[in-house]
Write an enzyme that holds these catalytic residues in place. Structure first.
Site, PDB file in Angstrom:
ATOM      1  N   ASP A   1      97.376  37.215 -41.313  1.00 54.61           N
ATOM      2  CA  ASP A   1      97.156  36.749 -39.934  1.00 54.61           C
ATOM      3  C   ASP A   1      96.253  35.519 -39.831  1.00 54.61           C
ATOM      4  O   ASP A   1      95.607  35.308 -38.805  1.00 54.61           O
ATOM      5  CB  ASP A   1      96.582  37.884 -39.057  1.00 54.61           C
ATOM      6  CG  ASP A   1      97.593  38.996 -38.809  1.00 54.61           C
ATOM      7  OD1 ASP A   1      98.805  38.745 -38.950  1.00 54.61           O
ATOM      8  OD2 ASP A   1      97.171  40.115 -38.468  1.00 54.61           O
TER       9      ASP A   1
ATOM     10  N   HIS B   1     101.967  38.369 -33.572  1.00 53.41           N
ATOM     11  CA  HIS B   1     100.878  39.356 -33.618  1.00 53.41           C
ATOM     12  C   HIS B   1     100.326  39.542 -32.205  1.00 53.41           C
ATOM     13  O   HIS B   1     100.082  38.554 -31.498  1.00 53.41           O
ATOM     14  CB  HIS B   1      99.778  38.871 -34.568  1.00 53.41           C
ATOM     15  CG  HIS B   1      98.694  39.886 -34.776  1.00 53.41           C
ATOM     16  ND1 HIS B   1      98.854  40.987 -35.607  1.00 53.41           N
ATOM     17  CD2 HIS B   1      97.449  39.996 -34.245  1.00 53.41           C
ATOM     18  CE1 HIS B   1      97.741  41.715 -35.577  1.00 53.41           C
ATOM     19  NE2 HIS B   1      96.879  41.133 -34.757  1.00 53.41           N
TER      20      HIS B   1
HETATM   21  C1  GAR Z   1     105.075  43.461 -31.520  1.00 55.38           C
HETATM   22  O1  GAR Z   1     104.285  43.652 -30.378  1.00 55.38           O
HETATM   23  C2  GAR Z   1     104.323  42.655 -32.558  1.00 55.38           C
HETATM   24  O2  GAR Z   1     103.406  41.780 -31.993  1.00 55.38           O
HETATM   25  C3  GAR Z   1     103.621  43.745 -33.345  1.00 55.38           C
HETATM   26  O3  GAR Z   1     104.566  44.770 -33.421  1.00 55.38           O
HETATM   27  C4  GAR Z   1     105.310  44.803 -32.211  1.00 55.38           C
HETATM   28  C5  GAR Z   1     106.773  45.035 -32.529  1.00 55.38           C
HETATM   29  O4  GAR Z   1     107.504  45.259 -31.365  1.00 55.38           O
HETATM   30  N1  GAR Z   1     103.251  43.256 -34.627  1.00 55.38           N
HETATM   31  C6  GAR Z   1     102.087  43.510 -35.223  1.00 55.38           C
HETATM   32  O5  GAR Z   1     101.239  44.236 -34.744  1.00 55.38           O
HETATM   33  C7  GAR Z   1     101.906  42.809 -36.558  1.00 55.38           C
HETATM   34  N2  GAR Z   1     100.617  43.009 -37.095  1.00 55.38           N
HETATM   35  P1  GAR Z   1     109.090  45.218 -31.375  1.00 55.38           P
HETATM   36  O6  GAR Z   1     109.560  46.077 -32.547  1.00 55.38           O
HETATM   37  O7  GAR Z   1     109.474  45.802 -30.048  1.00 55.38           O
HETATM   38  O8  GAR Z   1     109.522  43.784 -31.516  1.00 55.38           O
END
Ligand code: GAR
Length: 192
Positions: A143, A106
Protein backbone atom coordinates in the site's frame (compact mmCIF):
# COMPACT_ATOMS: atom_id res chain seq x y z
CA UNK A 1 -15.17 5.97 -23.17
CA UNK A 2 -13.59 2.90 -21.69
CA UNK A 3 -9.91 2.40 -22.53
CA UNK A 4 -9.14 -0.71 -24.56
CA UNK A 5 -6.44 -1.82 -22.13
CA UNK A 6 -6.54 -5.58 -21.55
CA UNK A 7 -7.26 -5.93 -17.86
CA UNK A 8 -6.53 -8.86 -15.56
CA UNK A 9 -8.53 -8.43 -12.36
CA UNK A 10 -7.47 -10.11 -9.09
CA UNK A 11 -10.33 -10.74 -6.67
CA UNK A 12 -11.12 -12.35 -3.32
CA UNK A 13 -14.35 -10.63 -2.27
CA UNK A 14 -17.87 -9.90 -3.31
CA UNK A 15 -16.85 -8.41 -6.63
CA UNK A 16 -18.54 -5.01 -6.79
CA UNK A 17 -15.44 -3.41 -8.34
CA UNK A 18 -15.12 -6.19 -10.92
CA UNK A 19 -18.81 -5.88 -11.79
CA UNK A 20 -18.46 -2.11 -12.11
CA UNK A 21 -15.55 -2.44 -14.57
CA UNK A 22 -17.39 -5.01 -16.67
CA UNK A 23 -20.61 -2.99 -16.69
CA UNK A 24 -18.73 0.12 -17.77
CA UNK A 25 -17.38 -1.78 -20.75
CA UNK A 26 -13.78 -2.29 -19.68
CA UNK A 27 -11.98 -5.09 -21.45
CA UNK A 28 -11.57 -7.67 -18.68
CA UNK A 29 -9.68 -10.51 -20.36
CA UNK A 30 -8.90 -12.52 -17.21
CA UNK A 31 -10.06 -12.77 -13.61
CA UNK A 32 -7.83 -14.51 -11.07
CA UNK A 33 -8.81 -15.48 -7.56
CA UNK A 34 -7.37 -17.18 -4.51
CA UNK A 35 -10.93 -17.83 -3.30
CA UNK A 36 -12.89 -19.79 -5.91
CA UNK A 37 -16.06 -19.56 -3.77
CA UNK A 38 -16.11 -15.75 -3.55
CA UNK A 39 -18.84 -13.60 -5.08
CA UNK A 40 -16.45 -12.09 -7.60
CA UNK A 41 -15.54 -15.56 -8.93
CA UNK A 42 -19.24 -16.41 -9.21
CA UNK A 43 -19.77 -13.21 -11.20
CA UNK A 44 -16.87 -14.08 -13.54
CA UNK A 45 -18.36 -17.55 -14.21
CA UNK A 46 -21.81 -16.05 -14.77
CA UNK A 47 -20.40 -13.63 -17.35
CA UNK A 48 -18.21 -16.26 -18.99
CA UNK A 49 -15.00 -14.38 -18.16
CA UNK A 50 -11.84 -16.54 -18.11
CA UNK A 51 -11.36 -17.40 -14.43
CA UNK A 52 -8.06 -18.62 -12.98
CA UNK A 53 -8.21 -20.27 -9.57
CA UNK A 54 -5.04 -19.91 -7.51
CA UNK A 55 -5.89 -21.18 -4.03
CA UNK A 56 -2.76 -21.24 -1.89
CA UNK A 57 -3.33 -24.89 -0.90
CA UNK A 58 -2.62 -25.99 -4.49
CA UNK A 59 0.90 -24.54 -4.33
CA UNK A 60 3.98 -25.25 -2.23
CA UNK A 61 4.79 -21.57 -1.67
CA UNK A 62 3.47 -18.08 -2.38
CA UNK A 63 6.21 -17.71 -5.01
CA UNK A 64 4.93 -20.78 -6.87
CA UNK A 65 1.36 -19.52 -6.65
CA UNK A 66 2.26 -16.10 -8.02
CA UNK A 67 4.49 -17.55 -10.74
CA UNK A 68 1.58 -19.71 -11.95
CA UNK A 69 -0.79 -16.75 -11.81
CA UNK A 70 1.72 -14.59 -13.71
CA UNK A 71 2.07 -17.12 -16.53
CA UNK A 72 -1.71 -17.54 -16.71
CA UNK A 73 -2.33 -13.75 -16.87
CA UNK A 74 0.41 -13.27 -19.47
CA UNK A 75 -1.12 -16.11 -21.47
CA UNK A 76 -4.33 -14.09 -21.60
CA UNK A 77 -2.47 -11.03 -22.87
CA UNK A 78 -3.06 -8.98 -19.72
CA UNK A 79 -1.55 -5.49 -19.94
CA UNK A 80 -2.72 -4.08 -16.63
CA UNK A 81 -3.36 -6.03 -13.43
CA UNK A 82 -6.09 -4.58 -11.20
CA UNK A 83 -6.28 -5.69 -7.58
CA UNK A 84 -9.98 -5.25 -6.84
CA UNK A 85 -10.46 -6.61 -3.35
CA UNK A 86 -7.58 -9.09 -3.60
CA UNK A 87 -6.55 -10.17 -0.11
CA UNK A 88 -3.02 -11.57 -0.74
CA UNK A 89 0.27 -9.68 -0.89
CA UNK A 90 1.90 -10.13 -4.28
CA UNK A 91 5.43 -11.53 -4.32
CA UNK A 92 8.37 -9.38 -5.52
CA UNK A 93 8.70 -11.66 -8.57
CA UNK A 94 5.12 -11.00 -9.62
CA UNK A 95 5.46 -7.25 -9.02
CA UNK A 96 8.64 -7.20 -11.13
CA UNK A 97 6.98 -9.13 -13.96
CA UNK A 98 4.25 -6.47 -14.22
CA UNK A 99 6.34 -3.49 -13.07
CA UNK A 100 4.20 -0.29 -13.05
CA UNK A 101 1.36 -2.36 -14.51
CA UNK A 102 -0.41 -3.34 -11.29
CA UNK A 103 -2.85 -1.10 -9.47
CA UNK A 104 -4.71 -1.61 -6.22
CA UNK A 105 -7.83 -0.07 -4.75
CA UNK A 106 -7.71 0.40 -0.97
CA UNK A 107 -10.55 1.72 1.22
CA UNK A 108 -8.71 4.53 3.02
CA UNK A 109 -6.88 7.74 2.28
CA UNK A 110 -3.40 6.22 2.09
CA UNK A 111 -0.99 6.41 3.81
CA UNK A 112 -3.61 6.31 6.58
CA UNK A 113 -4.89 2.84 7.52
CA UNK A 114 -2.58 1.00 5.14
CA UNK A 115 -2.42 -2.81 5.05
CA UNK A 116 -5.00 -5.46 5.73
CA UNK A 117 -8.61 -5.81 4.66
CA UNK A 118 -10.09 -3.95 7.65
CA UNK A 119 -9.24 -0.32 6.85
CA UNK A 120 -12.88 0.77 7.12
CA UNK A 121 -13.24 -0.85 10.55
CA UNK A 122 -10.02 0.84 11.75
CA UNK A 123 -11.00 4.29 10.46
CA UNK A 124 -14.38 4.05 12.20
CA UNK A 125 -12.81 2.80 15.44
CA UNK A 126 -10.26 5.64 15.35
CA UNK A 127 -13.06 8.20 15.12
CA UNK A 128 -11.72 10.08 12.08
CA UNK A 129 -14.00 12.70 10.52
CA UNK A 130 -12.90 11.97 6.95
CA UNK A 131 -11.71 8.78 5.33
CA UNK A 132 -11.98 7.62 1.72
CA UNK A 133 -10.30 5.44 -0.84
CA UNK A 134 -7.14 5.33 -2.92
CA UNK A 135 -6.01 3.76 -6.17
CA UNK A 136 -2.23 3.37 -6.31
CA UNK A 137 0.46 1.59 -8.28
CA UNK A 138 1.59 -1.62 -6.57
CA UNK A 139 5.22 -1.89 -5.52
CA UNK A 140 6.96 -4.41 -3.26
CA UNK A 141 5.98 -2.37 -0.19
CA UNK A 142 2.35 -2.93 0.82
CA UNK A 143 0.00 0.00 0.00
CA UNK A 144 2.95 2.38 -0.45
CA UNK A 145 3.26 2.78 -4.23
CA UNK A 146 2.57 6.02 -6.16
CA UNK A 147 -0.96 7.29 -5.66
CA UNK A 148 -3.03 7.78 -8.82
CA UNK A 149 -6.42 8.94 -7.50
CA UNK A 150 -8.01 9.47 -4.10
CA UNK A 151 -11.49 10.36 -2.96
CA UNK A 152 -12.46 11.69 0.46
CA UNK A 153 -15.57 10.38 2.21
CA UNK A 154 -16.91 11.99 5.38
CA UNK A 155 -17.76 9.77 8.34
CA UNK A 156 -21.34 10.63 9.31
CA UNK A 157 -22.90 10.46 12.76
CA UNK A 158 -24.37 7.00 13.28
CA UNK A 159 -22.24 5.41 10.56
CA UNK A 160 -21.67 1.67 10.86
CA UNK A 161 -18.96 -0.28 9.04
CA UNK A 162 -21.61 -1.26 6.49
CA UNK A 163 -22.94 2.26 5.78
CA UNK A 164 -19.47 3.77 5.64
CA UNK A 165 -18.13 0.96 3.43
CA UNK A 166 -21.05 1.42 1.03
CA UNK A 167 -20.26 5.13 0.57
CA UNK A 168 -16.55 4.42 0.18
CA UNK A 169 -17.24 1.71 -2.39
CA UNK A 170 -19.45 4.09 -4.39
CA UNK A 171 -16.36 6.31 -4.66
CA UNK A 172 -14.14 3.33 -5.52
CA UNK A 173 -16.46 2.59 -8.44
CA UNK A 174 -15.79 6.12 -9.70
CA UNK A 175 -12.02 6.41 -9.09
CA UNK A 176 -10.86 2.95 -10.21
CA UNK A 177 -11.96 3.61 -13.83
CA UNK A 178 -10.46 7.10 -13.55
CA UNK A 179 -7.10 5.62 -12.52
CA UNK A 180 -7.18 3.14 -15.40
CA UNK A 181 -7.81 6.00 -17.84
CA UNK A 182 -4.99 8.05 -16.31
CA UNK A 183 -2.54 5.21 -16.61
CA UNK A 184 -3.59 4.44 -20.17
CA UNK A 185 -2.98 8.08 -21.12
CA UNK A 186 0.39 8.11 -19.38
CA UNK A 187 1.69 4.81 -20.73
CA UNK A 188 1.75 4.53 -24.51
CA UNK A 189 2.25 0.76 -24.25
CA UNK A 190 -1.14 0.43 -22.58
CA UNK A 191 -2.83 2.03 -25.58
CA UNK A 192 -3.62 0.05 -28.67
C1 GAR B 1 -12.92 -2.94 -1.74
O1 GAR B 1 -13.59 -2.04 -0.91
C2 GAR B 1 -11.43 -2.69 -1.69
O2 GAR B 1 -11.11 -1.36 -1.43
C3 GAR B 1 -11.00 -3.58 -0.54
O3 GAR B 1 -11.78 -4.73 -0.69
C4 GAR B 1 -13.06 -4.36 -1.18
C5 GAR B 1 -13.50 -5.35 -2.23
O4 GAR B 1 -14.83 -5.12 -2.60
N1 GAR B 1 -9.61 -3.86 -0.62
C6 GAR B 1 -8.78 -3.87 0.41
O5 GAR B 1 -9.14 -3.70 1.56
C7 GAR B 1 -7.33 -4.12 0.04
N2 GAR B 1 -6.47 -4.01 1.16
P1 GAR B 1 -15.44 -5.80 -3.90
O6 GAR B 1 -15.08 -7.28 -3.85
O7 GAR B 1 -16.92 -5.57 -3.76
O8 GAR B 1 -14.87 -5.12 -5.11
Amino acid sequence: MAAPTRLGVLVSGKGSNLRNLVERGYRVVAVATNRPSCGAAAFARERGLPLGEFSQRRFGSVEERDAAMQVWLQGHGVELVVNAGYDRILTPGFVAAFRDRIINVHPSLLPAFAGGMDAVERALARGVAITGCTVHVVTEEVDAGPILVQAAVPVLPGDTVETLRARIQAEEHRILPEAIELLAQASPSLRQ
